[in-house]
Design a protein around this motif. Structure first.
Motif, PDB file in Angstrom:
ATOM      1  N   ILE A  21       8.403   4.023 -15.776  1.00 44.87           N
ATOM      2  CA  ILE A  21       7.478   4.833 -14.979  1.00 44.87           C
ATOM      3  C   ILE A  21       7.258   4.199 -13.613  1.00 44.87           C
ATOM      4  N   SER A  22       7.105   2.886 -13.574  1.00 45.85           N
ATOM      5  CA  SER A  22       6.834   2.185 -12.316  1.00 45.85           C
ATOM      6  C   SER A  22       7.975   2.318 -11.311  1.00 45.85           C
ATOM      7  N   HIS A  23       9.204   2.445 -11.787  1.00 46.66           N
ATOM      8  CA  HIS A  23      10.346   2.621 -10.885  1.00 46.66           C
ATOM      9  C   HIS A  23      10.334   3.994 -10.222  1.00 46.66           C
ATOM     10  N   ASN A  24       9.633   4.952 -10.826  1.00 45.93           N
ATOM     11  CA  ASN A  24       9.595   6.318 -10.304  1.00 45.93           C
ATOM     12  C   ASN A  24       8.332   6.627  -9.514  1.00 45.93           C
ATOM     13  N   VAL A  25       7.483   5.621  -9.302  1.00 48.15           N
ATOM     14  CA  VAL A  25       6.229   5.814  -8.573  1.00 48.15           C
ATOM     15  C   VAL A  25       6.288   5.013  -7.276  1.00 48.15           C
ATOM     16  N   ARG A  26       5.980   5.695  -6.183  1.00 46.94           N
ATOM     17  CA  ARG A  26       6.017   5.088  -4.857  1.00 46.94           C
ATOM     18  C   ARG A  26       4.723   4.299  -4.599  1.00 46.94           C
ATOM     19  N   CYS A  27       4.867   3.138  -4.003  1.00 45.23           N
ATOM     20  CA  CYS A  27       3.699   2.346  -3.619  1.00 45.23           C
ATOM     21  C   CYS A  27       2.974   3.071  -2.484  1.00 45.23           C
ATOM     22  N   THR A  28       1.690   3.283  -2.642  1.00 41.09           N
ATOM     23  CA  THR A  28       0.936   4.022  -1.616  1.00 41.09           C
ATOM     24  C   THR A  28       0.714   3.190  -0.358  1.00 41.09           C
ATOM     25  N   GLU A  29       0.808   1.887  -0.473  1.00 42.86           N
ATOM     26  CA  GLU A  29       0.627   1.021   0.694  1.00 42.86           C
ATOM     27  C   GLU A  29       1.944   0.792   1.438  1.00 42.86           C
ATOM     28  N   CYS A  30       3.013   0.511   0.690  1.00 39.89           N
ATOM     29  CA  CYS A  30       4.321   0.230   1.301  1.00 39.89           C
ATOM     30  C   CYS A  30       5.038   1.521   1.686  1.00 39.89           C
ATOM     31  N   GLY A  31       5.021   2.497   0.802  1.00 35.18           N
ATOM     32  CA  GLY A  31       5.657   3.778   1.076  1.00 35.18           C
ATOM     33  C   GLY A  31       7.131   3.827   0.749  1.00 35.18           C
ATOM     34  N   SER A  32       7.845   2.748   0.982  1.00 32.80           N
ATOM     35  CA  SER A  32       9.285   2.783   0.765  1.00 32.80           C
ATOM     36  C   SER A  32       9.715   2.048  -0.500  1.00 32.80           C
ATOM     37  N   GLN A  33       8.788   1.407  -1.180  1.00 31.93           N
ATOM     38  CA  GLN A  33       9.112   0.660  -2.388  1.00 31.93           C
ATOM     39  C   GLN A  33       8.452   1.307  -3.599  1.00 31.93           C
ATOM     40  N   SER A  34       9.065   1.096  -4.752  1.00 32.87           N
ATOM     41  CA  SER A  34       8.403   1.526  -5.971  1.00 32.87           C
ATOM     42  C   SER A  34       7.318   0.505  -6.294  1.00 32.87           C
ATOM     43  N   ILE A  35       6.371   0.886  -7.128  1.00 29.34           N
ATOM     44  CA  ILE A  35       5.312  -0.068  -7.469  1.00 29.34           C
ATOM     45  C   ILE A  35       5.861  -1.213  -8.318  1.00 29.34           C
ATOM     46  N   GLU A  36       7.018  -1.003  -8.927  1.00 29.56           N
ATOM     47  CA  GLU A  36       7.644  -2.074  -9.700  1.00 29.56           C
ATOM     48  C   GLU A  36       8.144  -3.184  -8.778  1.00 29.56           C
TER      49      GLU A  36
END
Length: 158
Positions: A21-36
């Motif tokens: 799941i974490s690989h499919n969710v975008r980091c809201t702060e970075c924008g270009s990275q997954s949260i993983e």
């Protein structure tokens, strides 16, 4: 002993689902990275939230829906298909269709022109120098004989 092994297996399942799941969710702060992959504070909190939701028995769809409700549609890498994103999803098909249509029109027009020139020859209408050159190019066999791959070379040269 078996209870401990069972607990380890459950934690492995939780960890594997959480990483997926974490690989499919975008980091809201970075924008270009997954949260993983992100080390931002919000990404760490979201990873913990996902693991907690999995332990509470939520399905992946429920977790994605919760994240989308809390952070908006942009938190997911794959936007859903609706009227707002239809152009985004269908644009590759539209571009391929337009390119195919232009190619077919070019081929049709080229063949039509050759047919018209041939009809003009039969009718006794003289050809222009450009038409003569085109007819010679069409009727002259390629040097070195024909090969099975020569048709695509001619197509690429056009």
């Amino acid at each position: 002993m078996e209870g401990g092994e069972d607990q380890v297996k459950k934690e492995r399942v939780v960890e594997a689902r959480a990483r997926n799941i974490s690989h499919n969710v975008r980091c809201t702060e970075c924008g270009s990275q997954s949260i993983e992959d992100s080390q931002a504070d919000i990404a760490i909190l979201l990873r913990k939230l996902i693991r907690d939701e999995i332990r509470d028995g939520k399905s992946d769809k429920e977790i994605y829906r919760k994240l989308e409700d809390d952070f908006g549609e942009t938190v997911l890498y794959a936007p859903k298909f609706d009227m707002q994103t239809a152009a985004l999803w269908l644009s590759p098909l539209l571009v391929a269709g337009a390119a195919g249509g232009m190619w077919a029109y070019k081929k049709h027009r080229q063949k039509t022109n050759v047919h018209i020139m041939a009809l003009n020859l039969v009718r006794g209408i003289p050809l222009t120098p450009m038409e003569k050159e085109t007819m010679l190019e069409v009727l002259t066999p390629p040097p070195g004989g024909t090969s099975s791959s020569s048709w695509w070379r001619r197509w690429l040269q056009q």
